[in-house]
Design a protein around this motif. Structure first.
Motif, PDB file in Angstrom:
ATOM      1  N   TRP A 238      34.427  35.752  46.296  1.00  0.00           N
ATOM      2  CA  TRP A 238      34.821  34.359  46.145  1.00  0.00           C
ATOM      3  C   TRP A 238      35.195  34.042  44.694  1.00  0.00           C
ATOM      4  CZ3 TRP A 238      36.743  30.968  49.180  1.00  0.00           C
ATOM      5  CH2 TRP A 238      36.891  29.647  48.728  1.00  0.00           C
ATOM      6  N   THR A 239      34.515  34.671  43.749  1.00  0.00           N
ATOM      7  CA  THR A 239      34.851  34.434  42.342  1.00  0.00           C
ATOM      8  C   THR A 239      36.275  34.896  42.048  1.00  0.00           C
ATOM      9  OG1 THR A 239      32.527  34.722  41.715  1.00  0.00           O
ATOM     10  CG2 THR A 239      34.160  34.854  39.951  1.00  0.00           C
ATOM     11  N   VAL A 240      36.663  36.047  42.600  1.00  0.00           N
ATOM     12  CA  VAL A 240      38.034  36.542  42.416  1.00  0.00           C
ATOM     13  C   VAL A 240      39.036  35.557  43.016  1.00  0.00           C
ATOM     14  CG1 VAL A 240      39.670  38.367  43.020  1.00  0.00           C
ATOM     15  CG2 VAL A 240      37.329  38.960  42.370  1.00  0.00           C
ATOM     16  N   PHE A 241      38.798  35.134  44.258  1.00  0.00           N
ATOM     17  CA  PHE A 241      39.721  34.223  44.926  1.00  0.00           C
ATOM     18  C   PHE A 241      39.812  32.878  44.211  1.00  0.00           C
ATOM     19  CE2 PHE A 241      40.278  30.680  47.905  1.00  0.00           C
ATOM     20  CZ  PHE A 241      41.543  30.968  48.391  1.00  0.00           C
ATOM     21  N   SER A 242      38.652  32.309  43.862  1.00  0.00           N
ATOM     22  CA  SER A 242      38.656  30.983  43.237  1.00  0.00           C
ATOM     23  C   SER A 242      39.303  31.021  41.852  1.00  0.00           C
ATOM     24  CB  SER A 242      37.235  30.423  43.155  1.00  0.00           C
ATOM     25  OG  SER A 242      36.399  31.249  42.370  1.00  0.00           O
TER      26      SER A 242
ATOM     27  N   VAL B 202      40.590  39.545  37.394  1.00  0.00           N
ATOM     28  CA  VAL B 202      40.498  41.012  37.316  1.00  0.00           C
ATOM     29  C   VAL B 202      39.090  41.439  36.896  1.00  0.00           C
ATOM     30  CG1 VAL B 202      41.314  43.044  36.071  1.00  0.00           C
ATOM     31  CG2 VAL B 202      42.958  41.360  36.901  1.00  0.00           C
ATOM     32  N   CYS B 203      38.526  40.772  35.894  1.00  0.00           N
ATOM     33  CA  CYS B 203      37.170  41.113  35.436  1.00  0.00           C
ATOM     34  C   CYS B 203      36.141  40.876  36.544  1.00  0.00           C
ATOM     35  CB  CYS B 203      36.808  40.293  34.200  1.00  0.00           C
ATOM     36  SG  CYS B 203      37.642  40.819  32.687  1.00  0.00           S
ATOM     37  N   SER B 204      36.298  39.801  37.287  1.00  0.00           N
ATOM     38  CA  SER B 204      35.381  39.528  38.395  1.00  0.00           C
ATOM     39  C   SER B 204      35.461  40.625  39.448  1.00  0.00           C
ATOM     40  CB  SER B 204      35.699  38.169  39.024  1.00  0.00           C
ATOM     41  OG  SER B 204      35.559  37.126  38.079  1.00  0.00           O
ATOM     42  N   ALA B 205      36.680  41.081  39.739  1.00  0.00           N
ATOM     43  CA  ALA B 205      36.864  42.140  40.736  1.00  0.00           C
ATOM     44  C   ALA B 205      36.238  43.450  40.285  1.00  0.00           C
ATOM     45  CB  ALA B 205      38.353  42.335  41.013  1.00  0.00           C
ATOM     46  N   LEU B 206      36.315  43.747  39.000  1.00  0.00           N
ATOM     47  CA  LEU B 206      35.843  45.029  38.486  1.00  0.00           C
ATOM     48  C   LEU B 206      34.344  45.079  38.225  1.00  0.00           C
ATOM     49  CD1 LEU B 206      38.696  45.890  35.937  1.00  0.00           C
ATOM     50  CD2 LEU B 206      38.346  46.847  38.233  1.00  0.00           C
ATOM     51  N   PHE B 207      33.743  43.956  37.833  1.00  0.00           N
ATOM     52  CA  PHE B 207      32.388  44.019  37.284  1.00  0.00           C
ATOM     53  C   PHE B 207      31.343  43.174  38.012  1.00  0.00           C
ATOM     54  CE2 PHE B 207      35.340  44.661  33.635  1.00  0.00           C
ATOM     55  CZ  PHE B 207      35.063  46.004  33.433  1.00  0.00           C
ATOM     56  N   MET B 208      31.718  42.436  39.054  1.00  0.00           N
ATOM     57  CA  MET B 208      30.737  41.628  39.766  1.00  0.00           C
ATOM     58  C   MET B 208      30.370  42.253  41.116  1.00  0.00           C
ATOM     59  SD  MET B 208      31.795  37.673  38.882  1.00  0.00           S
ATOM     60  CE  MET B 208      30.262  37.039  39.597  1.00  0.00           C
ATOM     61  N   ASP B 209      29.327  41.731  41.733  1.00  0.00           N
ATOM     62  CA  ASP B 209      28.819  42.266  42.988  1.00  0.00           C
ATOM     63  C   ASP B 209      28.607  41.150  44.006  1.00  0.00           C
ATOM     64  OD1 ASP B 209      28.125  45.131  42.035  1.00  0.00           O
ATOM     65  OD2 ASP B 209      27.085  43.860  40.580  1.00  0.00           O
TER      66      ASP B 209
END
Length: 451
Positions: free
Chosen positions: A94-98, A202-209
């Motif tokens: 959701w962070t990536v999408f938002s 991009v950072c959210s996609a790479l480093f979040m869970d």
């Protein structure tokens, strides 16, 4: 990466936390802050754009306050669905999408920001920036699930404070543009944020869970809606966060309208208050961890009432210096109160679990369910306080030509918040049931002593 789902998450287990849970939680916190920061910047874009809107735009001060209010109300209401999106889609997803969704209002503002654009178009684009306000709710719900209760005040304060800093940062960018390129180039501000939005996604996609154990609990939502503490805390959060976001959006316009500041002069002052208020929010959470959120919140509202008295005096006497001192104090205090009030939420529902006779992990699970379910609603209603502030300013300027009438209303509200905080969370009541920390001798103390 298959969505980066974590199947087991037990932050209250000290061994789990020490052997890797803390590292994962802090990594997610870092990139949550970055994404939420950009969201807040987009949400508050129109507090900057109105400084660029000179006579050629044909919009009076009341119309500009309405643009700001439109962004505020959409950002407040959208927080409710954003709260539940984390459990439905995963915090990382959701962070990536938002984050990517922020490209829509920013790109449209870039396209229409020029004289000759209709006022209706500006209202629509301002409304779309409200999606940036929704990022706060999903981010706070997500981070609340990552951290144990003993760390929530610090973590939620840091997450929110880092996001809140997006307000003064976009205002600083506006100042730099006005100071270098002049007040005729608002698109430069928007051009700065378009690539930053992509970086955040991009950072959210790479480093979040994503946390698999986090699931929407419709029963918890219904229970949170029925819980009186959800509405009491929403009332208090209007006084803290509603003040912060409302003042952040309106400060520059008040300086221009009431004190005759030029766009450059207003921009050079506008960012100071939101910056200090954002930086101190984690301090409010940490103080609440140590001394109790209710005590810090009560003290904060008392100080906010005093600061409002200073601002009211400055408004009547037209003293810009005194006005700035009082108004910046309001920002600092609202930031402090933001941290302490949000810390109160999980503590209140944990105390409720103890009052029901629950202990240990059962009580902690109950507190997590109810606090997670209530946070979105509390955050949404609190943000609506920003709408109230901007509408109060609009009406005050229409009727008396200054913000004096609005400040009288704000003073009365802070007094009411003081009374509610004391009566509900600090007044001496009956003994509290023993907690999971161990049996205690019964004593007369506040019913929510650890809130």
């Amino acid at each position: 990466m298959g969505g980066r789902w974590i199947e087991r998450w037990e932050p209250e287990d000290e061994t789990f936390w020490r052997e890797g849970g803390e590292h994962v939680a802090k990594r997610n916190l870092l990139f949550s802050v970055f994404s939420e920061h950009i969201g807040f910047s987009v949400w508050s874009l129109w507090s900057v754009m109105v400084l660029f809107m000179g006579p050629d735009y044909g919009i009076d001060p009341a119309g500009k306050f309405f643009l700001i209010a439109t962004a505020t109300v959409v950002g407040a209401l959208i927080r409710i669905p954003y709260t539940f999106a984390v459990a439905r889609f995963g915090g990382r997803n959701w962070t990536v999408f938002s984050a990517l969704l922020l490209l829509l209002p920013t790109g449209l503002a870039f396209a229409v920001m020029e004289p000759g654009t209709s006022y209706t178009t500006f209202v629509v684009v301002a409304a779309l920036t409200g999606v940036g306000g929704g990022n706060f709710a999903s981010s706070m719900t997500n981070i609340n699930a990552f951290f144990p209760l003993r760390k929530k005040g610090w973590a939620l304060g840091l997450n929110a404070g880092g996001g809140n800093i997006g307000v003064p940062v976009v205002q600083l960018v506006g100042l730099l543009v006005i100071g270098t390129a002049g007040a005729l180039h608002p698109r430069i501000v928007l051009g700065v944020y378009l690539p930053l939005i992509v970086v955040a996604a991009v950072c959210s996609a790479l480093f979040m869970d994503n946390l698999a154990p986090v699931r929407n609990d419709t029963g918890a939502v219904r229970e949170a809606v029925r819980a009186r503490h959800t509405w009491i805390m929403a009332f208090l959060y209007i006084g803290t966060f509603g003040s912060f976001i409302g003042y952040s959006f309106a400060f520059g316009l008040v300086l221009q309208t009431q004190f005759g500041r030029t766009p450059l002069q207003a921009a050079s002052l506008t960012f100071i208050g939101p910056l200090l208020g954002s930086l101190i929010r984690p301090v409010g959470g940490a103080l609440a961890d140590r001394h109790g959120g209710a005590r810090i919140t009560l003290s904060t509202f008392a100080a906010m009432a005093a600061a409002t008295g200073v601002v009211l005096y400055a408004s009547v006497t037209a003293s810009l210096a005194v006005f700035l001192v009082g108004f910046i104090a309001l920002f600092v205090l609202s930031g402090l109160g933001n941290g302490s009030t949000f810390k109160m939420i999980p503590a209140i529902f944990l105390a409720q679990g103890h009052r029901k006779g629950l202990t240990g992990e059962t009580a902690e699970a109950y507190g997590r369910r109810l606090s997670g379910a209530s946070m979105g609603l509390i955050g949404a209603i609190g943000a609506l306080g920003g709408l109230g502030i901007n509408l109060a300013f609009r009406q005050s300027f229409l009727t008396v030509g200054s913000g004096t009438g609005a400040f009288v209303a704000f003073l009365a509200y802070y007094a009411a918040c003081m009374a509610v905080t004391w009566a509900v969370y600090l007044r001496r009541t009956s003994p509290v049931p023993d907690t999971a920390e161990g049996a205690e001798q019964p004593e007369t103390r506040p019913g929510y002593a650890k809130v």
